[in-house]
Enzyme design. Structure first.
Site, PDB file in Angstrom:
ATOM      1  CE  LYS A  13     -20.782  77.701 -41.054  1.00  0.00           C
ATOM      2  NZ  LYS A  13     -22.194  77.917 -41.434  1.00  0.00           N
ATOM      3  NE  ARG A 127     -29.002  73.852 -36.642  1.00  0.00           N
ATOM      4  CZ  ARG A 127     -28.146  74.769 -37.055  1.00  0.00           C
ATOM      5  NH1 ARG A 127     -26.985  74.418 -37.559  1.00  0.00           N
ATOM      6  NH2 ARG A 127     -28.464  76.029 -36.984  1.00  0.00           N
ATOM      7  NE  ARG A 172     -28.013  81.691 -37.492  1.00  0.00           N
ATOM      8  CZ  ARG A 172     -28.434  80.427 -37.349  1.00  0.00           C
ATOM      9  NH1 ARG A 172     -29.671  80.183 -36.920  1.00  0.00           N
ATOM     10  NH2 ARG A 172     -27.630  79.438 -37.613  1.00  0.00           N
TER      11      ARG A 172
HETATM   12  P1  AP5 Z   1     -25.246  72.201 -39.993  1.00  0.00           P
HETATM   13  O1  AP5 Z   1     -24.103  71.279 -40.311  1.00  0.00           O
HETATM   14  O2  AP5 Z   1     -25.662  72.342 -38.571  1.00  0.00           O
HETATM   15  O3  AP5 Z   1     -24.994  73.626 -40.666  1.00  0.00           O
HETATM   16  P2  AP5 Z   1     -23.966  74.769 -40.281  1.00  0.00           P
HETATM   17  O4  AP5 Z   1     -23.431  75.320 -41.569  1.00  0.00           O
HETATM   18  O5  AP5 Z   1     -22.980  74.298 -39.265  1.00  0.00           O
HETATM   19  O6  AP5 Z   1     -24.993  75.821 -39.695  1.00  0.00           O
HETATM   20  P3  AP5 Z   1     -24.982  76.710 -38.404  1.00  0.00           P
HETATM   21  O7  AP5 Z   1     -26.371  77.246 -38.274  1.00  0.00           O
HETATM   22  O8  AP5 Z   1     -24.419  75.995 -37.222  1.00  0.00           O
HETATM   23  O9  AP5 Z   1     -24.010  77.828 -38.850  1.00  0.00           O
HETATM   24  P4  AP5 Z   1     -23.940  79.219 -38.296  1.00  0.00           P
HETATM   25  O10 AP5 Z   1     -22.710  79.662 -38.994  1.00  0.00           O
HETATM   26  O11 AP5 Z   1     -25.132  80.071 -38.470  1.00  0.00           O
HETATM   27  O12 AP5 Z   1     -23.890  78.998 -36.705  1.00  0.00           O
HETATM   28  P5  AP5 Z   1     -22.722  79.123 -35.634  1.00  0.00           P
HETATM   29  O13 AP5 Z   1     -22.986  78.155 -34.567  1.00  0.00           O
HETATM   30  O14 AP5 Z   1     -21.376  79.129 -36.292  1.00  0.00           O
HETATM   31  O15 AP5 Z   1     -26.485  71.734 -40.897  1.00  0.00           O
HETATM   32  C1  AP5 Z   1     -27.773  72.324 -40.705  1.00  0.00           C
HETATM   33  C2  AP5 Z   1     -28.848  71.224 -40.771  1.00  0.00           C
HETATM   34  O16 AP5 Z   1     -28.907  70.727 -42.106  1.00  0.00           O
HETATM   35  C3  AP5 Z   1     -28.535  70.016 -39.878  1.00  0.00           C
HETATM   36  O17 AP5 Z   1     -29.720  69.555 -39.311  1.00  0.00           O
HETATM   37  C4  AP5 Z   1     -27.946  68.966 -40.832  1.00  0.00           C
HETATM   38  O18 AP5 Z   1     -28.276  67.634 -40.432  1.00  0.00           O
HETATM   39  C5  AP5 Z   1     -28.630  69.316 -42.163  1.00  0.00           C
HETATM   40  N1  AP5 Z   1     -27.727  69.133 -43.287  1.00  0.00           N
HETATM   41  C6  AP5 Z   1     -26.377  69.358 -43.329  1.00  0.00           C
HETATM   42  N2  AP5 Z   1     -25.894  69.080 -44.556  1.00  0.00           N
HETATM   43  C7  AP5 Z   1     -26.971  68.687 -45.308  1.00  0.00           C
HETATM   44  C8  AP5 Z   1     -27.135  68.265 -46.672  1.00  0.00           C
HETATM   45  N3  AP5 Z   1     -26.075  68.207 -47.508  1.00  0.00           N
HETATM   46  N4  AP5 Z   1     -28.376  67.942 -47.087  1.00  0.00           N
HETATM   47  C9  AP5 Z   1     -29.440  68.010 -46.245  1.00  0.00           C
HETATM   48  N5  AP5 Z   1     -29.360  68.386 -44.948  1.00  0.00           N
HETATM   49  C10 AP5 Z   1     -28.145  68.731 -44.489  1.00  0.00           C
HETATM   50  O19 AP5 Z   1     -22.922  80.618 -35.092  1.00  0.00           O
HETATM   51  C11 AP5 Z   1     -24.043  80.970 -34.312  1.00  0.00           C
HETATM   52  C12 AP5 Z   1     -23.908  82.409 -33.831  1.00  0.00           C
HETATM   53  O20 AP5 Z   1     -22.713  82.557 -33.015  1.00  0.00           O
HETATM   54  C13 AP5 Z   1     -23.744  83.470 -34.927  1.00  0.00           C
HETATM   55  O21 AP5 Z   1     -24.993  83.857 -35.459  1.00  0.00           O
HETATM   56  C14 AP5 Z   1     -23.038  84.588 -34.134  1.00  0.00           C
HETATM   57  O22 AP5 Z   1     -23.955  85.303 -33.342  1.00  0.00           O
HETATM   58  C15 AP5 Z   1     -22.093  83.831 -33.214  1.00  0.00           C
HETATM   59  N6  AP5 Z   1     -20.751  83.603 -33.796  1.00  0.00           N
HETATM   60  C16 AP5 Z   1     -20.167  82.384 -34.034  1.00  0.00           C
HETATM   61  N7  AP5 Z   1     -18.955  82.534 -34.571  1.00  0.00           N
HETATM   62  C17 AP5 Z   1     -18.756  83.879 -34.691  1.00  0.00           C
HETATM   63  C18 AP5 Z   1     -17.681  84.663 -35.201  1.00  0.00           C
HETATM   64  N8  AP5 Z   1     -16.575  84.094 -35.711  1.00  0.00           N
HETATM   65  N9  AP5 Z   1     -17.805  86.016 -35.165  1.00  0.00           N
HETATM   66  C19 AP5 Z   1     -18.917  86.607 -34.650  1.00  0.00           C
HETATM   67  N10 AP5 Z   1     -19.975  85.910 -34.156  1.00  0.00           N
HETATM   68  C20 AP5 Z   1     -19.890  84.559 -34.173  1.00  0.00           C
END
Ligand code: AP5
Length: 225
Positions: A13, A127, A172
């Protein structure tokens, strides 16, 4: 143009939202990044949410809805925004709809990244990001052009997220299955969801997203800003 990226942790994402931000000149709003910034700054909110995030749980709807409402009212969102990590529960999705309706706005498209969960742990565990500008990299899939030097800002310092441990990823993923996946019918009923194969390489995923947005634009469901 108001977009949502949906998909489990590690689906890509953030990677794709950042690219759309550059391409279309509308901001990526990552609620995860916003919460991590609060935790890093040591604010009262940051102290409250840090432990929840480090364990892989979800922060309360109340906090997230207030945070997002304040963010989308900022001037840089006047032409639209890209949500990355929000909404994550049915309560958040309904609150977002009401929030946008009260501003005579709406979501134009939901880009759902479909991935094989078995691959996610490896993606997340590999990552890391530039400590200065936040550009994302991966040990195998996206390395800097010059090893140890950020492509964008030239920094030599990189960080890994506290919640990227293998055991936390399990929690997660559970949160995604239990709380986030159930919001999909809400958006499917509105005809907004575009299924994207998130298992392809990064450039192929980008092309699929561009294609989906072009189709939505041609169909009149996305109004380009
Ligand atoms: P990346 O693009 O970083 O993936 P992502 O989907 O953004 O993953 P996240 O771990 O950031 O998502 P998340 O939803 O768990 O975390 P968030 O910060 O929102 O890609 C991952 C890796 O793969 C990278 O190294 C990239 O280079 C590689 N990659 C990407 N695409 C690829 C491909 N096609 N092929 C190969 N490699 C690839 O949330 C964190 C925490 O915040 C949550 O756990 C929660 O505690 C809190 N939080 C955030 N928002 C909320 C909410 N709305 N409500 C409640 N709690 C919340």
């Amino acid at each position: 143009m108001n977009l949502i990226f949906l998909g489990p942790p590690g689906a890509g994402k953030g990677t794709q939202a950042k690219r759309i931000e550059t391409l279309h000149g509308i901001p990526q709003i990552s609620t995860g990044d916003m919460l991590r910034a609060e935790a890093q700054a040591g604010t009262a909110l940051g102290q409250q949410v840090r432990a929840i995030m480090d364990l892989g749980g979800l922060v309360s709807d109340e906090i997230l809805i207030a945070m997002l409402g304040e963010r989308v009212d900022r001037p840089d969102c006047a032409r639209g925004f890209i949500l990355d990590g929000f909404p994550r529960t049915t309560v958040q999705a309904e609150a977002l709809d009401a929030m946008l309706a009260s501003r005579r706005s709406r979501i134009d498209a939901v880009l759902l990244l479909l991935v094989d969960e078995a691959a996610l742990t490896e993606r997340i565990a590999g990552r890391y990001t530039c400590a200065r500008c936040g550009t994302g990299y991966h040990d195998h899939y996206k390395q800097p052009r010059v090893p140890g030097v950020c492509d964008v800002c030239g920094s030599h310092e990189f960080t890994r997220r506290a919640d990227d441990r293998r055991e936390t990823v399990v929690t997660r993923l559970d949160a995604y299955r239990q709380d986030t996946a159930p919001i999909l019918p809400f958006y499917r009923a509105k005809g907004l969801v575009h299924d994207i194969d998130g298992m392809a390489d990064i450039d192929t995923v980008s092309r699929a997203i561009d294609h989906a947005l072009a189709q939505a634009k041609a169909a009149g469901t996305v109004t380009e800003s």
